[in-house]
Design a protein around this motif. Structure first.
Motif, mmCIF file in Angstrom:
data_model
loop_
_atom_site.group_PDB
_atom_site.id
_atom_site.type_symbol
_atom_site.label_atom_id
_atom_site.label_comp_id
_atom_site.label_asym_id
_atom_site.label_seq_id
_atom_site.Cartn_x
_atom_site.Cartn_y
_atom_site.Cartn_z
ATOM 1 N N ALA A 30 0.845 -1.198 0.000
ATOM 2 C CA ALA A 30 0.000 0.000 0.000
ATOM 3 C C ALA A 30 0.879 1.246 0.000
ATOM 4 N N ALA A 31 0.450 2.248 -0.716
ATOM 5 C CA ALA A 31 1.179 3.507 -0.758
ATOM 6 C C ALA A 31 1.164 4.150 0.626
ATOM 7 N N PRO A 32 2.173 4.975 0.938
ATOM 8 C CA PRO A 32 2.204 5.611 2.262
ATOM 9 C C PRO A 32 0.919 6.355 2.612
ATOM 10 N N ILE A 33 0.309 7.010 1.645
ATOM 11 C CA ILE A 33 -0.914 7.760 1.946
ATOM 12 C C ILE A 33 -2.050 6.819 2.343
ATOM 13 N N GLU A 34 -2.108 5.641 1.733
ATOM 14 C CA GLU A 34 -3.145 4.670 2.095
ATOM 15 C C GLU A 34 -2.910 4.130 3.501
ATOM 16 N N ARG A 35 -1.643 3.878 3.828
ATOM 17 C CA ARG A 35 -1.325 3.404 5.172
ATOM 18 C C ARG A 35 -1.603 4.490 6.204
ATOM 19 N N SER A 36 -1.338 5.752 5.848
ATOM 20 C CA SER A 36 -1.606 6.836 6.799
ATOM 21 C C SER A 36 -3.100 6.985 7.039
ATOM 22 N N ARG A 37 -3.908 6.752 6.023
ATOM 23 C CA ARG A 37 -5.369 6.816 6.206
ATOM 24 C C ARG A 37 -5.847 5.711 7.136
ATOM 25 N N LYS A 38 -5.242 4.531 7.011
ATOM 26 C CA LYS A 38 -5.604 3.425 7.896
ATOM 27 C C LYS A 38 -5.216 3.775 9.334
ATOM 28 N N ALA A 39 -4.031 4.355 9.519
ATOM 29 C CA ALA A 39 -3.587 4.767 10.850
ATOM 30 C C ALA A 39 -4.525 5.832 11.410
ATOM 31 N N PHE A 40 -4.926 6.777 10.566
ATOM 32 C CA PHE A 40 -5.845 7.830 10.976
ATOM 33 C C PHE A 40 -7.142 7.219 11.488
ATOM 34 N N SER A 41 -7.650 6.251 10.765
ATOM 35 C CA SER A 41 -8.877 5.573 11.168
ATOM 36 C C SER A 41 -8.699 4.868 12.510
ATOM 37 N N MET A 42 -7.560 4.209 12.711
ATOM 38 C CA MET A 42 -7.308 3.512 13.974
ATOM 39 C C MET A 42 -7.205 4.499 15.135
ATOM 40 N N VAL A 43 -6.547 5.651 14.906
ATOM 41 C CA VAL A 43 -6.421 6.650 15.964
ATOM 42 C C VAL A 43 -7.795 7.221 16.306
ATOM 43 N N LEU A 44 -8.585 7.534 15.274
ATOM 44 C CA LEU A 44 -9.938 8.044 15.528
ATOM 45 C C LEU A 44 -10.760 7.041 16.318
ATOM 46 N N GLN A 45 -10.622 5.771 15.976
ATOM 47 C CA GLN A 45 -11.360 4.728 16.688
ATOM 48 C C GLN A 45 -10.917 4.677 18.153
ATOM 49 N N ALA A 46 -9.622 4.809 18.396
ATOM 50 C CA ALA A 46 -9.104 4.793 19.769
ATOM 51 C C ALA A 46 -9.615 5.988 20.568
ATOM 52 N N MET A 47 -9.894 7.081 19.881
ATOM 53 C CA MET A 47 -10.367 8.283 20.563
ATOM 54 C C MET A 47 -11.866 8.250 20.846
ATOM 55 N N GLN A 48 -12.561 7.214 20.419
ATOM 56 C CA GLN A 48 -14.008 7.108 20.619
ATOM 57 C C GLN A 48 -14.382 6.697 22.031
ATOM 58 N N ASP A 49 -13.456 6.091 22.749
ATOM 59 C CA ASP A 49 -13.768 5.661 24.112
ATOM 60 C C ASP A 49 -14.142 6.870 24.960
ATOM 61 N N PRO A 50 -15.198 6.750 25.754
ATOM 62 C CA PRO A 50 -15.631 7.878 26.598
ATOM 63 C C PRO A 50 -14.500 8.369 27.507
ATOM 64 N N GLY A 51 -14.336 9.672 27.559
ATOM 65 C CA GLY A 51 -13.331 10.280 28.423
ATOM 66 C C GLY A 51 -11.950 10.419 27.812
ATOM 67 N N THR A 52 -11.729 9.814 26.643
ATOM 68 C CA THR A 52 -10.401 9.852 26.035
ATOM 69 C C THR A 52 -9.979 11.272 25.693
ATOM 70 N N GLN A 53 -10.856 12.039 25.046
ATOM 71 C CA GLN A 53 -10.495 13.408 24.678
ATOM 72 C C GLN A 53 -10.240 14.257 25.923
ATOM 73 N N ARG A 54 -11.046 14.059 26.953
ATOM 74 C CA ARG A 54 -10.842 14.796 28.201
ATOM 75 C C ARG A 54 -9.481 14.452 28.801
ATOM 76 N N PHE A 94 8.023 6.479 8.362
ATOM 77 C CA PHE A 94 7.710 5.992 9.700
ATOM 78 C C PHE A 94 6.296 5.443 9.700
ATOM 79 N N LYS A 95 5.901 4.813 10.818
ATOM 80 C CA LYS A 95 4.532 4.335 10.937
ATOM 81 C C LYS A 95 4.078 4.413 12.377
ATOM 82 N N VAL A 96 2.778 4.329 12.567
ATOM 83 C CA VAL A 96 2.157 4.363 13.877
ATOM 84 C C VAL A 96 1.681 2.954 14.181
ATOM 85 N N VAL A 97 2.066 2.451 15.347
ATOM 86 C CA VAL A 97 1.617 1.117 15.746
ATOM 87 C C VAL A 97 1.067 1.173 17.158
#
Length: 105
Positions: free
Chosen positions: A6-30, A63-66
């Motif tokens: 996958a091109a770097p931009i495609e991998r970055s979009r997948k990482a973006f989606s994973m980070v957004l999903q991780a931020m969905q837990d209640p209280g995370t943004q706070r 680089f990548k986010v894991v």
């Protein structure tokens, strides 16, 4: 398409989606706001306006986010381990011992 091709931009979009999903837990943004010493609205603004671009930059630089629970190893060492494991599993006797022998035997 495989993760490695996958091109770097495609991998970055997948990482973006994973980070957004991780931020969905209640209280995370706070909690993030508190740790970063900013307001929740600042965290929200970063998430909505800057995060995707920041991740694209990271991936374009090679680089990548894991997830923190993952263990990263050098690619050549990983490939060596895969080669050894594949060879061991291709040998019927070795594969049988790895799969069927009980612990301590």
């Amino acid at each position: 398409m495989g993760e490695l091709s996958a091109a770097p931009i495609e991998r970055s979009r997948k990482a973006f989606s994973m980070v957004l999903q991780a931020m969905q837990d209640p209280g995370t943004q706070r909690n993030l706001a508190q740790v970063l010493g900013v307001s929740e609205s600042t965290v929200s603004r970063i998430k909505n306006e800057k995060l995707e671009d920041a991740l694209a930059l990271i991936y374009q630089l090679g680089f990548k986010v894991v997830d923190a629970s993952r263990v990263c190893v050098d690619r050549s060492k990983y490939e060596a381990m895969v080669t050894i494991a594949r060879a061991a599993m291709a040998d019927e006797d070795t594969a049988r011992r790895l799969i069927w022998e009980e612990e301590g035997a």
